[in-house]
Design an enzyme around this catalytic site. Structure first.
Site, PDB file in Angstrom:
ATOM      1  N   LEU A  56       0.863  -1.174   0.000  1.00 29.62           N
ATOM      2  CA  LEU A  56       0.000   0.000   0.000  1.00 29.62           C
ATOM      3  C   LEU A  56       0.899   1.222   0.000  1.00 29.62           C
ATOM      4  CD1 LEU A  56      -2.649  -0.909   2.752  1.00 29.62           C
ATOM      5  CD2 LEU A  56      -2.862  -1.201   0.271  1.00 29.62           C
ATOM      6  N   ASP A  57       0.425   2.304  -0.613  1.00 28.45           N
ATOM      7  CA  ASP A  57       1.177   3.551  -0.563  1.00 28.45           C
ATOM      8  C   ASP A  57       1.357   3.978   0.890  1.00 28.45           C
ATOM      9  OD1 ASP A  57       1.249   3.647  -3.317  1.00 28.45           O
ATOM     10  OD2 ASP A  57      -0.472   5.000  -3.486  1.00 28.45           O
ATOM     11  N   MET A  58       2.376   4.758   1.141  1.00 31.66           N
ATOM     12  CA  MET A  58       2.672   5.230   2.491  1.00 31.66           C
ATOM     13  C   MET A  58       1.460   5.919   3.127  1.00 31.66           C
ATOM     14  SD  MET A  58       5.775   7.755   3.643  1.00 31.66           S
ATOM     15  CE  MET A  58       6.001   8.287   5.345  1.00 31.66           C
ATOM     16  N   ARG A 161      -5.869   6.565  -7.040  1.00 31.26           N
ATOM     17  CA  ARG A 161      -5.713   8.013  -6.934  1.00 31.26           C
ATOM     18  C   ARG A 161      -5.810   8.680  -8.310  1.00 31.26           C
ATOM     19  NH1 ARG A 161      -0.438   7.897  -3.010  1.00 31.26           N
ATOM     20  NH2 ARG A 161      -0.683  10.159  -2.926  1.00 31.26           N
TER      21      ARG A 161
END
Length: 224
Positions: A56-58, A161
């Site tokens: 997962l993205d930060m 996103r």
């Protein structure tokens, strides 16, 4: 230096681990000394055989599965690659989206925006990228915002996103793709991996995990 907190998995067995990753924590080490603390490093301190399977993205919180050992890493990676893993995310996006029962589809290929890495962009020459989405409710307050469910049918970098941005509804708090006004509307990226389901590669048990986002609970919701 203070030691990082211990991890408390949602699921633990001899073959795999499932965590609820907090926003702001990397899944794997980044570049620089200040980016070495991450989910995989913390997990390996407690489970030396823990290996990353997906990321997962930060800024994204939510469910992450890690393998225990190379064989399980290969089996779980294959399940993700062959789309045998159910993934659902929840987000709060800018603007009022139509709330209805059926799902809509975003089919837009993605590729790296090389002059602005690590950003991604929609491009006909990019890799096929497909996202299902459904608006759940309009949130109270102004400017308008909508709580949406998201199911990525492919696993491209920043897919959710960029896809939401492409239809005019960027995710609140997005520091990469949003302007200053959008970022100021939330203290973090309002994107959370809330559901993860797959067949256990060894036991053949159907596993399904659900972890709702805390940023929805904290806001009053009005349903049309």
């Amino acid at each position: 230096m203070t030691a990082p907190p211990l991890l408390h998995p949602l699921h633990e067995d001899p073959y795999l681990l499932v965590f609820d990753k907090p926003a702001g924590l990397l899944c794997v080490p980044g570049r620089g000394e200040d980016k070495q603390d991450c989910l995989s490093t913390r997990a390996m301190r407690q489970w030396p055989d823990a290996l990353i399977v997906h990321r997962l993205d930060m800024g994204t919180s939510g469910l992450v599965v890690m393998a225990r050992g190379i064989a399980m890493q290969r089996a779980l990676s294959a399940a993700f690659a062959e789309r045998r893993v159910h993934k659902r995310y929840e987000a709060v996006v800018d603007g009022a989206m139509p709330v209805r029962e059926d799902w809509s589809l975003i089919d837009a290929p993605l590729m790296a925006d090389w002059p602005r890495r690590p950003l991604q962009k929609i491009d006909p020459a990019g890799k096929p990228s497909v996202t299902r989405w459904k608006a759940v409710s309009l949130l109270s307050g102004e400017p308008a915002a909508t709580h949406v469910l998201l199911e990525p049918l492919t696993g491209r970098s920043h897919q959710l996103r960029v896809h939401l941005l492409s239809i005019g509804h960027p995710i609140l708090g997005d520091a990469l793709y949003g302007d200053a006004a959008l970022q100021a509307r939330a203290p973090r990226l309002l994107l959370h991996a809330s559901e993860l389901g797959f067949v256990h590669p060894v036991t053949q048990q159907d596993l399904c995990f659900n972890r709702p986002p805390d940023f929805i609970v904290s806001r009053a919701i009005s349903r049309p």
